[in-house]
Design a protein around this motif. Structure first.
Motif, short mmCIF file in Angstrom:
data_model
loop_
_atom_site.label_atom_id
_atom_site.label_comp_id
_atom_site.label_asym_id
_atom_site.label_seq_id
_atom_site.Cartn_x
_atom_site.Cartn_y
_atom_site.Cartn_z
N UNK A 78 92.63 74.34 49.02
CA UNK A 78 92.44 75.22 48.08
C UNK A 78 91.07 75.37 47.71
N UNK A 79 90.04 74.32 47.74
CA UNK A 79 88.93 74.64 47.46
C UNK A 79 88.18 75.35 48.62
N UNK A 80 88.40 75.09 49.77
CA UNK A 80 87.65 75.87 50.71
C UNK A 80 88.09 77.42 50.62
N UNK A 81 89.65 77.58 50.43
CA UNK A 81 90.08 78.81 50.34
C UNK A 81 89.51 79.53 49.09
N UNK A 82 89.21 79.13 48.05
CA UNK A 82 88.66 79.63 46.87
C UNK A 82 87.18 79.98 47.32
N UNK A 83 86.66 79.18 47.90
CA UNK A 83 85.07 79.21 47.89
C UNK A 83 84.85 80.78 49.08
N UNK A 84 85.88 80.71 49.96
CA UNK A 84 85.69 81.76 50.93
C UNK A 84 86.16 83.12 50.34
N UNK A 85 86.96 82.98 49.55
CA UNK A 85 87.55 84.24 48.85
C UNK A 85 86.51 84.78 47.75
N UNK A 86 85.84 83.60 47.10
CA UNK A 86 84.80 84.41 46.51
C UNK A 86 83.60 84.92 47.09
N UNK A 87 83.31 84.29 48.30
CA UNK A 87 82.21 84.59 49.28
C UNK A 87 82.55 85.92 49.44
N UNK A 88 83.65 86.14 50.04
CA UNK A 88 84.13 87.61 50.44
C UNK A 88 84.08 88.78 49.47
N UNK A 89 84.37 88.35 48.26
CA UNK A 89 84.26 89.29 46.95
C UNK A 89 82.78 89.57 46.74
N UNK A 90 82.03 88.62 46.90
CA UNK A 90 80.51 88.71 46.44
C UNK A 90 80.10 89.97 47.51
N UNK A 91 80.51 89.96 48.69
CA UNK A 91 80.03 91.19 49.48
C UNK A 91 80.52 92.54 49.28
N UNK A 92 81.55 92.71 48.17
CA UNK A 92 82.33 93.80 48.28
C UNK A 92 81.49 94.73 47.18
N UNK A 93 81.20 95.98 47.43
CA UNK A 93 80.60 96.75 46.35
C UNK A 93 81.58 97.50 45.57
N UNK A 94 82.85 97.68 46.10
CA UNK A 94 83.96 98.19 45.33
C UNK A 94 84.48 97.37 44.29
N UNK A 95 84.11 96.06 44.25
CA UNK A 95 84.86 95.15 43.22
C UNK A 95 83.72 94.88 42.19
N UNK A 96 83.95 95.24 40.88
CA UNK A 96 83.34 95.23 39.71
C UNK A 96 83.46 94.13 39.14
N UNK A 97 84.67 93.62 38.85
CA UNK A 97 85.07 92.42 37.99
C UNK A 97 86.04 91.36 38.78
N UNK A 98 85.68 90.22 38.67
CA UNK A 98 86.61 88.98 39.36
C UNK A 98 87.28 88.43 38.23
N UNK A 99 88.58 88.46 38.28
CA UNK A 99 89.30 87.40 37.35
C UNK A 99 89.79 86.21 38.11
N UNK A 100 89.82 85.24 37.50
CA UNK A 100 90.45 83.72 37.82
C UNK A 100 91.74 83.55 37.12
#
Length: 265
Positions: free
Chosen positions: A32-54
């Motif tokens: 879960x930790x590895x998946x969450x870290x990778x998911x967040x890193x991927x979102x950090x690269x996206x210019x179309x995503x303005x807000x991230x909700x956890x």
């Protein structure tokens, strides 16, 4: 990317990362930790995503660390134990330094690492039925990796109590000590979330990222001449960016800022 313990939903410019280990109250394990870290890193690269909700599926936001995983880590060789802990520390840092504004949507319990996730987000909203705790000492542990984020949120004095007593903290008390920004009845939690998202989408994305960096820079240093110079350089750089030029022109000409138009498409 497919996940075993996460669910990622995208709606226009908002990404919601659902912890999806509901049968164990979304407790952490290595995967879960590895998946969450990778998911967040991927979102950090996206210019179309303005807000991230956890958020968390099931009855809880997150119960923190899976106790069986913690026990196995403690019995492992020191280097393996340390490497495991570093993965959790890295994931929390990835969350805390994400360029997009982050919101923790907390319902049910947020204990241990779950409270750390809430503190590492920029904004935290909670159901009136939510409960928080740094419960580690009751297990013979300490809230080590989450401590920088929780102490930043509630302060040293409050941490001196709750790190040591591991008392459960109600949503109302969590708001009082600074961990939670807003509390809502369960049926109104998503309405509160939508209001905050709408407010965030009024801001310029690069300016919000720069503001997050500013908070980190100012909060970690005393008010010295070097900090005053750093803050002056910070705004000077931002003023020369296209967002500032577009935003000031739009305001002076009574027009809508371009990023707001983009957010409603």
């Amino acid at each position: 990317m497919s996940y075993q313990y996460l669910e990622l939903t995208l709606q226009q410019q908002v990404a919601t990362v659902w912890l999806n280990r509901a049968d164990l109250h979304n407790a952490f394990n290595t995967q879960l930790i590895e998946e969450l870290d990778q998911c967040l890193q991927d979102l950090n690269q996206r210019v179309d995503i303005r807000v991230v909700v956890l958020a968390g599926r099931g009855k809880s936001f997150s119960a923190g660390a899976d106790l069986n995983w913690m026990k196995q880590a403690g019995q492992a060789a020191h280097t393996d134990n340390q490497a495991d802990a570093l993965k959790l520390a890295k994931m929390l840092n990835t969350l805390a330094t994400l360029k997009q504004p982050t919101i923790a949507r907390v319902h049910g319990i947020a204990f241990g690492g779950g409270m750390g996730l809430a503190a590492a987000c920029d904004i935290c909203i909670a159901s009136t039925q939510a409960q928080f705790a740094t419960s580690e000492v009751r297990l013979g542990l300490a809230p080590s990796t989450i401590s920088p984020y929780v102490i930043a949120a509630i302060g040293t004095r409050q941490a001196s109590r709750y790190f040591l007593t591991a008392e459960r903290i109600s949503a109302e008390q969590a708001k009082h000590i600074g961990l939670v920004h807003e509390i809502s009845h369960p049926e109104q939690l998503d309405q509160q979330l939508d209001q905050i998202i709408a407010a965030l989408l009024q801001g310029a994305p690069q300016a919000q990222a720069a503001s997050k960096q500013l908070i980190q820079m100012v909060s970690q240093h005393p008010l010295t001449e070097s900090l005053r110079i750093a803050t002056a350089n910070h705004i000077a750089d931002i003023r020369q960016g296209h967002e500032a030029k577009d935003g000031l022109n739009a305001f002076l000409n009574k027009q809508t800022a371009p990023w707001i138009v983009a957010s409603t498409k």
